[in-house]
Design a protein around this motif. Structure first.
Motif, PDB file in Angstrom:
ATOM      1  N   UNK A 154       2.592  11.005  -0.626  1.00  0.00           N
ATOM      2  CA  UNK A 154       3.950  10.476  -0.717  1.00  0.00           C
ATOM      3  C   UNK A 154       4.026   9.363  -1.751  1.00  0.00           C
ATOM      4  N   UNK A 155       3.212   8.329  -1.597  1.00  0.00           N
ATOM      5  CA  UNK A 155       3.189   7.228  -2.562  1.00  0.00           C
ATOM      6  C   UNK A 155       1.835   6.519  -2.535  1.00  0.00           C
ATOM      7  N   UNK A 156       1.484   5.954  -3.671  1.00  0.00           N
ATOM      8  CA  UNK A 156       0.335   5.058  -3.757  1.00  0.00           C
ATOM      9  C   UNK A 156       0.857   3.645  -3.523  1.00  0.00           C
ATOM     10  N   UNK A 168      -3.694   1.520  10.002  1.00  0.00           N
ATOM     11  CA  UNK A 168      -3.061   1.512   8.675  1.00  0.00           C
ATOM     12  C   UNK A 168      -2.874   2.920   8.124  1.00  0.00           C
ATOM     13  N   UNK A 169      -2.009   3.031   7.130  1.00  0.00           N
ATOM     14  CA  UNK A 169      -1.812   4.307   6.462  1.00  0.00           C
ATOM     15  C   UNK A 169      -3.087   4.771   5.753  1.00  0.00           C
ATOM     16  N   UNK A 170      -3.864   3.841   5.233  1.00  0.00           N
ATOM     17  CA  UNK A 170      -5.074   4.175   4.491  1.00  0.00           C
ATOM     18  C   UNK A 170      -6.167   3.185   4.898  1.00  0.00           C
ATOM     19  N   UNK A 222     -10.810  -2.583   1.795  1.00  0.00           N
ATOM     20  CA  UNK A 222     -10.866  -3.290   0.515  1.00  0.00           C
ATOM     21  C   UNK A 222     -10.150  -4.636   0.600  1.00  0.00           C
ATOM     22  N   UNK A 223      -8.980  -4.634   1.233  1.00  0.00           N
ATOM     23  CA  UNK A 223      -8.231  -5.880   1.389  1.00  0.00           C
ATOM     24  C   UNK A 223      -9.058  -6.890   2.179  1.00  0.00           C
ATOM     25  N   UNK A 260      -3.268   5.076  -0.441  1.00  0.00           N
ATOM     26  CA  UNK A 260      -2.395   6.241  -0.542  1.00  0.00           C
ATOM     27  C   UNK A 260      -1.745   6.524   0.806  1.00  0.00           C
ATOM     28  N   UNK A 261      -0.443   6.734   0.791  1.00  0.00           N
ATOM     29  CA  UNK A 261       0.294   7.147   1.982  1.00  0.00           C
ATOM     30  C   UNK A 261       0.439   8.659   1.941  1.00  0.00           C
ATOM     31  N   UNK A 262      -0.126   9.307   2.947  1.00  0.00           N
ATOM     32  CA  UNK A 262      -0.012  10.750   3.063  1.00  0.00           C
ATOM     33  C   UNK A 262       0.799  11.082   4.309  1.00  0.00           C
TER      34      UNK A 262
END
Length: 303
Positions: free
Chosen positions: A140-142, A284-286, A292-293, A127-129
């Motif tokens: 903002x966006x997933x 990173x953004x999240x 996980x990656x 998630x980008x917050x």
């Protein structure tokens, strides 16, 4: 859930193919009651493990009896997920296909297909917050991070294939090599904030990608940044649910698509690295998505 067969054998359990390791960060398991002693905790853990094994074995039998019977398998997996049955990341999923159930970003409800472009597999969702006036964070966006199976193995297995997955997890060199190599990848963005304008997207990339371009290529990249951000023209509308794909293709070509329509492509290794750094780099953004990656990438490559 369908009733499991009475006789479940180890051979039947092996019929299930665990070809692609697949794991995502899950909510923490509920705490064990204070009144429970060590013995009861061990019994509980054993029961959970047995339930997971029986479910997978039953799925294997159902598929062996009827290869088209995927509904049973989906129900079994959904049951285990809803009851938080713990499964090792190395064996967390069955072979992936285009018919696999999508993965949902839990905070936004946005779902992502497990397979993209026939060969790119989902490695993580996040998630980008963004802080508004420094006071309030808005969603903002997933986003989902995808990478091509064959490209990853071809580019990274020679260097890392003899290292165990557990040793590879969190290996910064692995992540850096992924960003460096000519591996086909896609960052899929799904808009969450309903009042987001394309101008806001353009300005946000102007800032975040601009910083990364300086990091990877120095300060002389203003024209490259302008070429990238100018793709997000005012004529495009991005209501909630809109999809933006940033795809790194062979030859370090970054192709941008909005709701399935191509809006531009740029060949630039440093631009591709800068985009990936936003989601799997050191800042990173999240961070959970990055973890996980890294975990799924290590499981895919490691022995």
């Amino acid at each position: 859930m369908s009733q499991l067969p009475e006789q479940i054998t180890v051979e039947a359990a092996k019929m299930v193919s665990f070809r692609f390791p697949f794991s995502f960060t899950q909510p923490p398991s509920p705490p064990v009651p204070a009144t429970a002693n060590a013995s009861s905790s061990r019994i509980y853990a054993a029961a959970v493990s047995a339930a997971a094994a029986l479910s997978f074995a039953g799925a294997g039998i159902a598929i062996s009896q009827n290869p088209n019977n995927t509904e049973f398998l989906r129900n079994a997996l959904n049951f285990m997920a809803s009851n938080r049955i713990g499964i090792s990341p190395m064996w967390g999923s069955l072979s992936l296909s285009e018919n696999s159930q999508p993965i949902t970003e839990s905070r936004t409800g946005m779902s992502f297909p497990v397979v993209l472009k026939d060969s790119q597999r989902l490695l993580g969702v996040g998630l980008r917050r963004k802080a508004v006036l420094g006071l309030k964070n808005i969603d903002v966006y997933a986003f989902g991070v995808y990478a091509d199976d064959d490209d990853v193995k071809k580019s990274l297995s020679e260097k890392y294939g003899d290292i165990s997955a557990s040793e590879l997890k969190g290996n910064e060199n692995l992540k850096e090599d992924l960003m460096e190599c000519d591996v086909s990848m896609t960052i899929r963005l799904q808009i969450v904030y309903g009042r987001l304008s394309i101008r806001s997207v353009r300005n946000a990339f102007q800032e975040s990608v601009g910083i990364r371009l300086q990091k990877f290529g120095g300060s002389d990249n203003k024209d490259l940044l302008e070429r990238f951000t100018s793709q997000f023209r005012d004529e495009y509308k991005i209501p909630k649910g809109s999809i933006i794909d940033l795809s790194k293709e062979q030859g370090y070509v970054l192709r941008t698509m909005i709701d399935g329509k191509e809006v531009g492509s740029i060949q630039s290794k440093v631009l591709c690295q800068s985009i990936l750094d936003l989601y799997i780099g050191n800042e990173p953004f999240d961070r959970k998505a990055k973890e996980d990656v890294e975990m799924n990438l290590a499981a895919l490559i490691g022995k």
